[in-house]
Scaffold this active site. Structure first.
Site, PDB file in Angstrom:
ATOM      1  N   THR A  80      17.454  23.853  86.285  1.00 21.24           N
ATOM      2  CA  THR A  80      16.899  23.489  84.975  1.00 21.24           C
ATOM      3  C   THR A  80      17.914  23.613  83.844  1.00 21.24           C
ATOM      4  OG1 THR A  80      14.806  24.402  85.782  1.00 21.24           O
ATOM      5  CG2 THR A  80      14.936  23.847  83.450  1.00 21.24           C
ATOM      6  N   HIS A 142       8.021  22.434  84.095  1.00 22.32           N
ATOM      7  CA  HIS A 142       8.005  22.817  85.506  1.00 22.32           C
ATOM      8  C   HIS A 142       6.735  22.285  86.174  1.00 22.32           C
ATOM      9  CE1 HIS A 142      11.545  25.221  85.266  1.00 22.32           C
ATOM     10  NE2 HIS A 142      11.016  26.249  84.631  1.00 22.32           N
ATOM     11  N   TYR A 233      20.573  19.167  93.067  1.00 22.94           N
ATOM     12  CA  TYR A 233      21.528  20.122  92.512  1.00 22.94           C
ATOM     13  C   TYR A 233      22.839  20.099  93.305  1.00 22.94           C
ATOM     14  CZ  TYR A 233      23.229  24.644  90.749  1.00 22.94           C
ATOM     15  OH  TYR A 233      23.966  25.649  90.175  1.00 22.94           O
TER      16      TYR A 233
END
Length: 334
Positions: A80, A142, A233
């Site tokens: 995040t 989220h 990621y």
């Protein structure tokens, strides 16, 4: 569990902002406890603490995004902070090209530059005035896509852009473990580590289950490539330049040939690197607007750190669960 009570409990884990209407709803929902003994409630397939559930309901009721808005979505500890930094830098790069020393990322925490919908803007029974934000406005959440969609589909505007970042469950778990230790300012024992591991395996954790969350955005990214971008990621770590350029292209602000040649992409990557951000004074001390210490958001950010914490049995269990849950989706984690 008394050791984990006030004063180190963030607002989103509390139950002091819940309306009577939501309390009535909660009484009808499946309930469980997290690994520390705090109550979680399952609303439409996703687990929430009471105050978080209240905020999610308020987002659904009041939030109406503009088609120029950008929503960054992720699971906690799924990348995040990095995503917020990268998107903010990419979208606003023209404003600070001449005076890079004035860039907001040098003086403000990424979470204060890109506010959370349910953890900040609609927390504490607030109904914020979103018209005060400049366009394009970048928000963060989220929330599971199906939950977020209830707000998005109520607007008459064309869809806004959504960027989702996900991380391998093993590193997400380990990062989450360290985060919770720092958040509650304690050192939890091996038994608590096992309890948290079991929570991840069963899917009983804030915003969980992990696989349902990831799949909701993955499937939508395949169906609506124009408006939903799915990022990993690990791929940003492996190919940072290519992934940032892909991000800019999706957000309709691609890098020009001149920018590429002048090193604009590399400058953004350097500005947003974990090393650069974690060394800034603003990210070493103070508290973000959601009531969490700024330094809690910065640790290693490495791929594969789970090897230093999980037993071979734990790693195998995670792999088997995720492989089973994602089977047939086309989404695979290495």
């Amino acid at each position: 569990m008394d050791a984990y009570q006030e004063p180190h409990l963030p607002n989103y884990m509390k139950d002091d902002k819940v309306t009577q209407e939501t309390k009535s709803l909660m009484s009808s929902l499946p309930a469980n406890k997290d690994f520390m003994g705090y109550g979680l409630y399952n609303y439409k397939g996703c687990w929430y603490y009471p105050n978080t559930l209240q905020a999610v309901l308020d987002v659904q009721k009041h939030f109406r995004p503009r088609n120029t808005d950008i929503i960054l979505a992720s699971l906690p500890k799924g990348g995040t902070t990095w995503l917020k930094s990268l998107v903010f830098a990419v979208v606003h790069r023209e404003k600070y090209r001449e005076n890079p020393q004035t860039h907001p990322l040098l003086s403000q925490n990424p979470h204060d530059l890109v506010p959370f919908l349910e953890l900040e803007l609609y927390a504490n029974n607030q109904t914020p005035d979103l018209t005060k934000f400049p366009s394009p406005t970048i928000f963060s959440t989220h929330m599971h896509l199906n939950t977020l969609r209830e707000a998005i589909t109520k607007t008459s505007s064309p869809p806004c852009k959504i960027v989702y970042v996900c991380r391998n469950i093993k590193d997400t778990f380990v990062s989450g473990w360290h985060y919770r230790n720092m958040l509650h300012r304690t050192k939890m024992d091996e038994a608590t580590f096992e309890l948290m591991f079991n929570g991840y395996c069963s899917g009983v954790l804030l915003y969980g289950p992990y696989w349902e969350h990831v799949l909701s955005y993955w499937k939508q990214s395949l169906e609506d490539k124009k408006n939903v971008l799915f990022m990993r990621y690990e791929e940003i770590i492996e190919e940072p330049r290519a992934q940032v350029m892909r991000l800019a292209e999706f957000l309709d602000c691609p890098f020009t040939e001149e920018e590429e040649k002048s090193g604009s992409v590399e400058e953004i990557l350097k500005l947003c690197s974990l090393r650069s951000l974690s060394n800034l004074e603003v990210n070493k001390k103070g508290t973000t607007r959601i009531g969490v210490d700024s330094n809690v958001f910065f640790r290693k950010g490495e791929v594969g750190d789970w090897k230093n914490h999980l037993t071979p049995h734990m790693a195998k269990t995670f792999d088997e669960i995720v492989e089973c849950r994602l089977r047939g989706s086309g989404l695979v984690f290495q």
